[in-house]
Write a protein that holds these residues in place. Structure first.
Motif, PDB file in Angstrom:
ATOM      1  N   TYR A  21      91.519  91.440  95.816  1.00 41.36           N
ATOM      2  CA  TYR A  21      91.490  91.298  97.267  1.00 41.36           C
ATOM      3  C   TYR A  21      90.108  90.768  97.626  1.00 41.36           C
ATOM      4  O   TYR A  21      89.155  91.534  97.751  1.00 41.36           O
ATOM      5  CB  TYR A  21      91.780  92.621  97.960  1.00 41.36           C
ATOM      6  CG  TYR A  21      93.182  93.149  97.701  1.00 41.36           C
ATOM      7  CD1 TYR A  21      94.264  92.678  98.445  1.00 41.36           C
ATOM      8  CD2 TYR A  21      93.418  94.091  96.698  1.00 41.36           C
ATOM      9  CE1 TYR A  21      95.556  93.145  98.204  1.00 41.36           C
ATOM     10  CE2 TYR A  21      94.706  94.565  96.453  1.00 41.36           C
ATOM     11  CZ  TYR A  21      95.758  94.091  97.216  1.00 41.36           C
ATOM     12  OH  TYR A  21      97.040  94.550  96.975  1.00 41.36           O
ATOM     13  N   GLY A  22      89.994  89.458  97.729  1.00 44.18           N
ATOM     14  CA  GLY A  22      88.689  88.839  97.914  1.00 44.18           C
ATOM     15  C   GLY A  22      87.856  89.043  96.666  1.00 44.18           C
ATOM     16  O   GLY A  22      88.282  88.713  95.555  1.00 44.18           O
ATOM     17  N   GLU A  23      86.676  89.634  96.822  1.00 39.13           N
ATOM     18  CA  GLU A  23      85.802  89.898  95.685  1.00 39.13           C
ATOM     19  C   GLU A  23      86.146  91.218  94.983  1.00 39.13           C
ATOM     20  O   GLU A  23      85.651  91.495  93.887  1.00 39.13           O
ATOM     21  CB  GLU A  23      84.334  89.934  96.152  1.00 39.13           C
ATOM     22  CG  GLU A  23      83.821  88.619  96.706  1.00 39.13           C
ATOM     23  CD  GLU A  23      83.840  87.525  95.654  1.00 39.13           C
ATOM     24  OE1 GLU A  23      83.417  87.798  94.512  1.00 39.13           O
ATOM     25  OE2 GLU A  23      84.297  86.404  95.975  1.00 39.13           O
ATOM     26  N   PHE A  24      86.974  92.032  95.627  1.00 36.85           N
ATOM     27  CA  PHE A  24      87.299  93.345  95.063  1.00 36.85           C
ATOM     28  C   PHE A  24      88.416  93.221  94.031  1.00 36.85           C
ATOM     29  O   PHE A  24      89.487  92.680  94.311  1.00 36.85           O
ATOM     30  CB  PHE A  24      87.730  94.312  96.166  1.00 36.85           C
ATOM     31  CG  PHE A  24      88.192  95.647  95.652  1.00 36.85           C
ATOM     32  CD1 PHE A  24      87.300  96.522  95.053  1.00 36.85           C
ATOM     33  CD2 PHE A  24      89.523  96.024  95.751  1.00 36.85           C
ATOM     34  CE1 PHE A  24      87.712  97.754  94.566  1.00 36.85           C
ATOM     35  CE2 PHE A  24      89.962  97.250  95.271  1.00 36.85           C
ATOM     36  CZ  PHE A  24      89.044  98.116  94.678  1.00 36.85           C
ATOM     37  N   LYS A  50      95.969 102.709  90.002  1.00 41.50           N
ATOM     38  CA  LYS A  50      97.312 103.158  89.607  1.00 41.50           C
ATOM     39  C   LYS A  50      98.380 102.737  90.610  1.00 41.50           C
ATOM     40  O   LYS A  50      99.460 102.270  90.221  1.00 41.50           O
ATOM     41  CB  LYS A  50      97.323 104.675  89.393  1.00 41.50           C
ATOM     42  CG  LYS A  50      96.937 105.517  90.592  1.00 41.50           C
ATOM     43  CD  LYS A  50      96.822 106.980  90.223  1.00 41.50           C
ATOM     44  CE  LYS A  50      96.572 107.851  91.450  1.00 41.50           C
ATOM     45  NZ  LYS A  50      95.295 107.516  92.128  1.00 41.50           N
ATOM     46  N   THR A  51      98.110 102.880  91.910  1.00 38.18           N
ATOM     47  CA  THR A  51      99.090 102.490  92.922  1.00 38.18           C
ATOM     48  C   THR A  51      99.222 100.975  92.990  1.00 38.18           C
ATOM     49  O   THR A  51     100.322 100.449  93.212  1.00 38.18           O
ATOM     50  CB  THR A  51      98.699 103.062  94.299  1.00 38.18           C
ATOM     51  OG1 THR A  51      98.682 104.500  94.211  1.00 38.18           O
ATOM     52  CG2 THR A  51      99.698 102.660  95.364  1.00 38.18           C
ATOM     53  N   THR A  52      98.132 100.251  92.772  1.00 40.04           N
ATOM     54  CA  THR A  52      98.206  98.788  92.720  1.00 40.04           C
ATOM     55  C   THR A  52      99.119  98.353  91.585  1.00 40.04           C
ATOM     56  O   THR A  52      99.977  97.477  91.767  1.00 40.04           O
ATOM     57  CB  THR A  52      96.796  98.192  92.518  1.00 40.04           C
ATOM     58  OG1 THR A  52      95.966  98.548  93.618  1.00 40.04           O
ATOM     59  CG2 THR A  52      96.864  96.671  92.408  1.00 40.04           C
ATOM     60  N   LEU A  53      98.960  98.945  90.409  1.00 35.95           N
ATOM     61  CA  LEU A  53      99.806  98.605  89.274  1.00 35.95           C
ATOM     62  C   LEU A  53     101.266  98.903  89.576  1.00 35.95           C
ATOM     63  O   LEU A  53     102.153  98.081  89.292  1.00 35.95           O
ATOM     64  CB  LEU A  53      99.341  99.370  88.035  1.00 35.95           C
ATOM     65  CG  LEU A  53     100.151  99.182  86.747  1.00 35.95           C
ATOM     66  CD1 LEU A  53     100.289  97.715  86.383  1.00 35.95           C
ATOM     67  CD2 LEU A  53      99.519  99.965  85.598  1.00 35.95           C
ATOM     68  N   LEU A  54     101.543 100.065  90.175  1.00 35.89           N
ATOM     69  CA  LEU A  54     102.923 100.410  90.513  1.00 35.89           C
ATOM     70  C   LEU A  54     103.489  99.428  91.537  1.00 35.89           C
ATOM     71  O   LEU A  54     104.652  99.010  91.430  1.00 35.89           O
ATOM     72  CB  LEU A  54     102.995 101.832  91.062  1.00 35.89           C
ATOM     73  CG  LEU A  54     104.411 102.410  91.161  1.00 35.89           C
ATOM     74  CD1 LEU A  54     104.875 102.883  89.796  1.00 35.89           C
ATOM     75  CD2 LEU A  54     104.471 103.570  92.148  1.00 35.89           C
ATOM     76  N   SER A  55     102.695  99.043  92.538  1.00 34.44           N
ATOM     77  CA  SER A  55     103.155  98.111  93.572  1.00 34.44           C
ATOM     78  C   SER A  55     103.486  96.750  92.979  1.00 34.44           C
ATOM     79  O   SER A  55     104.455  96.095  93.388  1.00 34.44           O
ATOM     80  CB  SER A  55     102.088  97.960  94.660  1.00 34.44           C
ATOM     81  OG  SER A  55     101.872  99.187  95.323  1.00 34.44           O
ATOM     82  N   GLY A  59     107.204  94.908  92.830  1.00 33.51           N
ATOM     83  CA  GLY A  59     107.371  93.674  93.600  1.00 33.51           C
ATOM     84  C   GLY A  59     106.928  93.810  95.037  1.00 33.51           C
ATOM     85  O   GLY A  59     107.230  92.945  95.863  1.00 33.51           O
ATOM     86  N   LEU A  60     106.188  94.872  95.361  1.00 35.56           N
ATOM     87  CA  LEU A  60     105.690  95.072  96.716  1.00 35.56           C
ATOM     88  C   LEU A  60     104.386  94.316  96.950  1.00 35.56           C
ATOM     89  O   LEU A  60     103.910  94.234  98.085  1.00 35.56           O
ATOM     90  CB  LEU A  60     105.484  96.565  96.985  1.00 35.56           C
ATOM     91  CG  LEU A  60     106.727  97.442  96.824  1.00 35.56           C
ATOM     92  CD1 LEU A  60     106.385  98.912  97.061  1.00 35.56           C
ATOM     93  CD2 LEU A  60     107.840  96.990  97.763  1.00 35.56           C
ATOM     94  N   ALA A  61     103.793  93.813  95.882  1.00 33.17           N
ATOM     95  CA  ALA A  61     102.598  92.967  95.965  1.00 33.17           C
ATOM     96  C   ALA A  61     102.719  91.896  94.898  1.00 33.17           C
ATOM     97  O   ALA A  61     103.386  92.093  93.870  1.00 33.17           O
ATOM     98  CB  ALA A  61     101.332  93.800  95.759  1.00 33.17           C
ATOM     99  N   ALA A  62     102.095  90.751  95.135  1.00 33.86           N
ATOM    100  CA  ALA A  62     102.157  89.633  94.189  1.00 33.86           C
ATOM    101  C   ALA A  62     100.903  89.631  93.323  1.00 33.86           C
ATOM    102  O   ALA A  62      99.789  89.777  93.836  1.00 33.86           O
ATOM    103  CB  ALA A  62     102.279  88.309  94.935  1.00 33.86           C
TER     104      ALA A  62
END
Length: 370
Positions: A21-24, A50-55, A59-62
């Motif tokens: 997410y940008g530089e993060f 962990k939640t980013t990986l699950l998302s 398919g809730l995030a690309a």
């Protein structure tokens, strides 16, 4: 009710999967393999990824990098409804105006499953979560634990090959949460479906998982069976995050086939430990990890004299009694020992000087900097 009639299971693999997410960097490029029928828990503090990986899996995030495969098929850019996944969240998200039976059958209705078959499958799902008697009730008539079981039944009813769970028990009290942990484990045993489970609760992860994927700062810190992470941590973060531990700075004196003789910093004494897989030679700086329940405590003069501490507090937690001690050698952290509670009274008093010891197999030497 046979497993094959209700559920199937698929393997899951991610290769070089990353998200920014940008530089993060929310998730550094990550590889992970989950076997069909496995219960894998993604564990870690807030912001660990962990939640980013699950998302991304859901398919809730690309993703910005990498690929996701389910049952061998590339689903990286497929929408969630084409991934054959089920999801259970902390929020039950039940429709308040529908009966429990209709809530469970709703996903089948969206999939054009006809009435009689939908009714039968909803009844099977209710049997599986042991709530067949609530079919005609409304969500407001159920307890929090019952509503969470209905949310799980609604996920199971359309027979996904992989179930994703994101902190599903976070809203429940301790006793009910423990009961639901057992229920989810039972259902997993009966169905054999693949489950990827997210939690920040270490005890929950230890209790429920075939393997734990412990994450930190957007990366996998260690992946393995619960016992491997608990008793054989590869880094100080793993040792410190998963349960309570004593972390003692030391130096290796000699290495005899993986059993190390070490000298604790500050002139505290000597001890033994095993390596954590690293090649540790004499002179290497290490952190020795010993779990509180693996420490033997004796009055001063009756032990090995290896490590001494002054008792500063006694805490009876129920099944365990914990002793907190100030190390007499400089530069060492607070020490803690634990043993099964025997009586309300104890032989130790605040201010006592005690000697602490441990067996080599109960201590792990982690290379400095890991």
């Amino acid at each position: 009710m046979s497993r094959s009639r209700l559920m199937s299971s698929s393997s899951l693999s991610v290769h070089g999967l990353g998200k920014r997410y940008g530089e993060f960097v929310a998730l550094a490029p990550t590889d992970l393999e989950v076997a069909a029928g496995e219960f894998l828990t993604l564990l870690g503090p807030s912001g660990s990824g962990k939640t980013t990986l699950l998302s991304l899996i859901a398919g809730l995030a690309a993703p910005d990098d990498g690929a996701i495969r389910i049952g061998g098929a590339d689903v990286t850019y497929r929408p969630p409804y084409e991934r054959d996944l089920g999801m259970v969240f902390q929020n039950y998200a039940l429709f308040p105006h529908m009966t429990i039976e209709d809530n469970i059958a709703f996903p089948l209705k969206m999939r054009k499953v006809k009435g009689a078959d939908a009714k039968k499958r909803a009844a099977e799902a209710l049997e599986l979560v042991r709530l067949p008697h609530v079919a005609k009730r409304f969500p407001r008539e159920l307890s929090g634990g019952q509503q969470q079981r209905i949310a799980l039944a609604r996920c199971l009813v359309y027979r996904p090959s992989i179930i994703l769970m994101d902190e599903p028990l976070g809203a429940l009290d301790k006793k009910l949460r423990e009961h639901m942990q057992l229920e989810i484990k039972r259902i997993h045993r009966e169905l054999g479906t693949t489950i990827v489970y997210v939690t920040h609760d270490q005890e929950e992860a230890m209790t429920m998982s075939d393997r734990i994927c412990l994450m930190n700062s957007g990366k996998i810190e260690q992946l393995g069976a619960p016992g491997d992470l608990y008793f054989r941590p590869r880094t100080v973060f793993v040792a410190d995050f998963l349960g309570e531990s004593n972390l003692l700075p030391a130096q290796v004196d000699r290495n005899e086939a993986g059993t190390l003789a070490v000298t604790l910093d500050g002139g505290a004494g000597s001890g033994q430990a095993i390596g954590n897989g690293a090649d540790l030679a004499a002179g290497a700086k290490v952190t020795v990890m010993v779990r509180p329940q693996n420490i033997t405590v004796r009055p001063a003069g009756e032990g090995s004299g290896r490590l001494k501490g002054r008792l500063t507090d006694i805490m009876v937690t129920g099944s365990l009694t914990k002793l907190y001690l100030e190390a007499l050698a400089p530069g060492l952290p607070q020490l803690v020992a634990a043993y099964p509670t025997r009586t309300l009274s104890d032989d130790h008093s605040i201010g006592d000087v005690l000697e602490l010891d441990w067996q080599a197999q109960d201590a792990v030497a982690i290379p400095a900097g890991q």
